[in-house]
Design a protein around this motif. Structure first.
Motif, mmCIF file in Angstrom:
data_model
loop_
_atom_site.group_PDB
_atom_site.id
_atom_site.type_symbol
_atom_site.label_atom_id
_atom_site.label_comp_id
_atom_site.label_asym_id
_atom_site.label_seq_id
_atom_site.Cartn_x
_atom_site.Cartn_y
_atom_site.Cartn_z
ATOM 1 N N PRO A 1 0.369 -1.116 0.304
ATOM 2 C CA PRO A 1 -0.011 -0.215 -0.031
ATOM 3 C C PRO A 1 1.107 1.188 -0.441
ATOM 4 C CG PRO A 1 0.388 -1.087 2.153
ATOM 5 C CD PRO A 1 1.120 -2.071 0.994
ATOM 6 N N ASN A 2 0.518 2.497 -0.718
ATOM 7 C CA ASN A 2 0.940 3.484 -0.471
ATOM 8 C C ASN A 2 1.108 3.876 0.827
ATOM 9 O OD1 ASN A 2 -0.302 3.754 -3.468
ATOM 10 N ND2 ASN A 2 1.264 4.308 -3.367
ATOM 11 N N THR B 1 -9.198 -1.989 14.258
ATOM 12 C CA THR B 1 -8.654 -1.799 12.431
ATOM 13 C C THR B 1 -7.100 -1.895 11.158
ATOM 14 O OG1 THR B 1 -10.675 -0.568 11.161
ATOM 15 C CG2 THR B 1 -11.484 -3.263 12.454
ATOM 16 N N PHE B 2 -7.271 -1.584 10.636
ATOM 17 C CA PHE B 2 -6.015 -1.556 9.815
ATOM 18 C C PHE B 2 -7.025 -0.639 8.223
ATOM 19 C CE2 PHE B 2 -3.784 -3.517 12.736
ATOM 20 C CZ PHE B 2 -2.629 -2.616 13.339
ATOM 21 N N VAL B 3 -6.250 0.600 7.999
ATOM 22 C CA VAL B 3 -6.856 0.466 6.263
ATOM 23 C C VAL B 3 -5.668 1.158 5.093
ATOM 24 C CG1 VAL B 3 -8.555 2.138 5.155
ATOM 25 C CG2 VAL B 3 -9.121 1.960 7.229
ATOM 26 N N ASP B 4 -5.190 0.605 4.320
ATOM 27 C CA ASP B 4 -4.287 0.343 3.230
ATOM 28 C C ASP B 4 -5.156 1.436 2.316
ATOM 29 O OD1 ASP B 4 -2.800 -1.086 5.134
ATOM 30 O OD2 ASP B 4 -2.537 -3.127 3.449
ATOM 31 N N PHE B 5 -3.930 1.651 2.150
ATOM 32 C CA PHE B 5 -4.762 2.718 0.889
ATOM 33 C C PHE B 5 -3.623 2.718 -0.360
ATOM 34 C CE2 PHE B 5 -6.110 5.158 4.623
ATOM 35 C CZ PHE B 5 -7.512 5.638 4.561
ATOM 36 N N TYR B 6 -3.937 2.914 -1.565
ATOM 37 C CA TYR B 6 -3.250 2.361 -2.925
ATOM 38 C C TYR B 6 -4.384 3.407 -3.767
ATOM 39 C CZ TYR B 6 -2.342 -2.412 -1.275
ATOM 40 O OH TYR B 6 -1.801 -3.009 -0.681
ATOM 41 N N PHE C 1 -8.790 -0.427 1.630
ATOM 42 C CA PHE C 1 -9.178 -1.482 2.438
ATOM 43 C C PHE C 1 -9.322 -1.549 4.209
ATOM 44 C CE2 PHE C 1 -7.796 -2.469 -2.315
ATOM 45 C CZ PHE C 1 -8.034 -2.808 -2.396
ATOM 46 N N GLN C 2 -10.818 -1.826 4.374
ATOM 47 C CA GLN C 2 -10.467 -1.888 5.279
ATOM 48 C C GLN C 2 -10.319 -3.620 6.180
ATOM 49 O OE1 GLN C 2 -13.076 0.647 7.715
ATOM 50 N NE2 GLN C 2 -12.348 0.504 9.447
ATOM 51 N N TYR C 3 -8.812 -3.641 7.388
ATOM 52 C CA TYR C 3 -8.549 -5.375 7.785
ATOM 53 C C TYR C 3 -9.410 -4.992 9.095
ATOM 54 C CZ TYR C 3 -6.180 -5.197 3.314
ATOM 55 O OH TYR C 3 -5.974 -4.821 1.910
#
Length: 187
Positions: A72-73, A82-87, A99-101
Motif C-alpha cells: 500500500p501507499n 482495524t487497519f486501512v491500507d490505501f492504494y 481496504f479496511q481489515y
C-alpha cells in the motif's frame, strides 16, 4: 395362473390407491417447495448485497490485495483496532481505494472504499463524480443522511444500511463509495 382379480391385493384397486397416494405426495412436495421458496424470498437472508468494489470482494484476505496491487501507499490504524491500507488508483493520487481489515480475524477485508476523481470502473451504474440525481435513480432514497465537513467543504453522506453502502457527496457529486460487511455496527 394369475393373481389379477383374485382379491389378494394385486388387482386394479391397489394400483389406483398407489397412484392416488403418489399424486398426493407429489402435491405436498410441490407445496412444500413453493412455501420454502416463498419464505426464503420474503424472509430469507439478503443475498444481493453489494460485496465487490474495484475488483475486490469483502471477505478476501489482505494477501489477495497485496498480490494484485503490491504494497500500500499508506496504512492507518483506526480507533476500533482495524487497519486501512490505501492504494492510489491514479498517477496524480487524485483517486484512491482503501481496504479496511480486521487484524484480529486474520486480515479479511471488511470494508472497501473508492474515493476521489472519476475512474473507468462503475459500481452498479454509479461512478465517482456522478450527481445525486443519478445516484437516487439507481439506489432510491437513502436510509440515513448525515451532514459533515470534509476538507473544509460541506459534505453529505447517504447511507443505505440495507445494502451496507454509504456514499459521500460533495457539491451534490459522488466523492466516495464505501461498502462494508454485515457485522459492522458503527460508522
Amino acid at each position: 395362473f394369475s393373481f389379477r382379480g383374485t382379491g389378494r391385493g394385486f388387482g386394479k384397486a391397489p394400483l389406483q390407491k398407489h397412484k392416488r397416494c403418489r399424486q398426493l405426495v407429489l402435491k405436498k412436495l410441490r407445496l412444500l417447495i413453493i412455501l420454502t421458496l416463498g419464505l426464503n424470498f420474503c424472509y430469507g437472508q439478503r443475498t444481493n448485497l453489494p460485496d465487490e468494489l474495484f475488483g475486490f470482494r469483502l471477505g478476501q484476505y489482505k494477501s489477495v490485495v497485496i498480490n494484485e496491487l503490491g504494497q500500500p501507499n499508506s496504512t492507518q490504524e483506526l480507533e476500533d483496532s482495524t487497519f486501512v491500507d490505501f492504494y492510489y488508483v491514479s498517477r496524480d493520487s487524485s483517486c484512491y481505494v482503501g481496504f479496511q481489515y480486521l487484524a484480529s480475524q486474520g486480515n479479511p477485508i471488511y470494508a472497501i472504499q473508492l474515493s476521489g476523481k472519476k475512474v473507468d470502473r462503475q459500481f452498479y451504474g454509479i461512478n465517482l463524480e456522478d450527481n445525486d440525481k443519478k445516484l437516487e435513480s439507481e439506489f432510491g432514497k437513502p436510509d440515513k443522511i448525515l451532514t459533515q465537513d470534509f476538507n473544509e467543504k460541506p459534505a453529505i453522506t447517504w447511507k443505505y444500511e440495507k445494502l451496507n453502502l454509504s456514499i459521500l457527496l460533495i457539491d451534490n457529486k459522488v466523492e466516495s463509495l464505501r461498502i462494508w460487511d454485515n457485522y459492522e455496527q458503527k460508522d
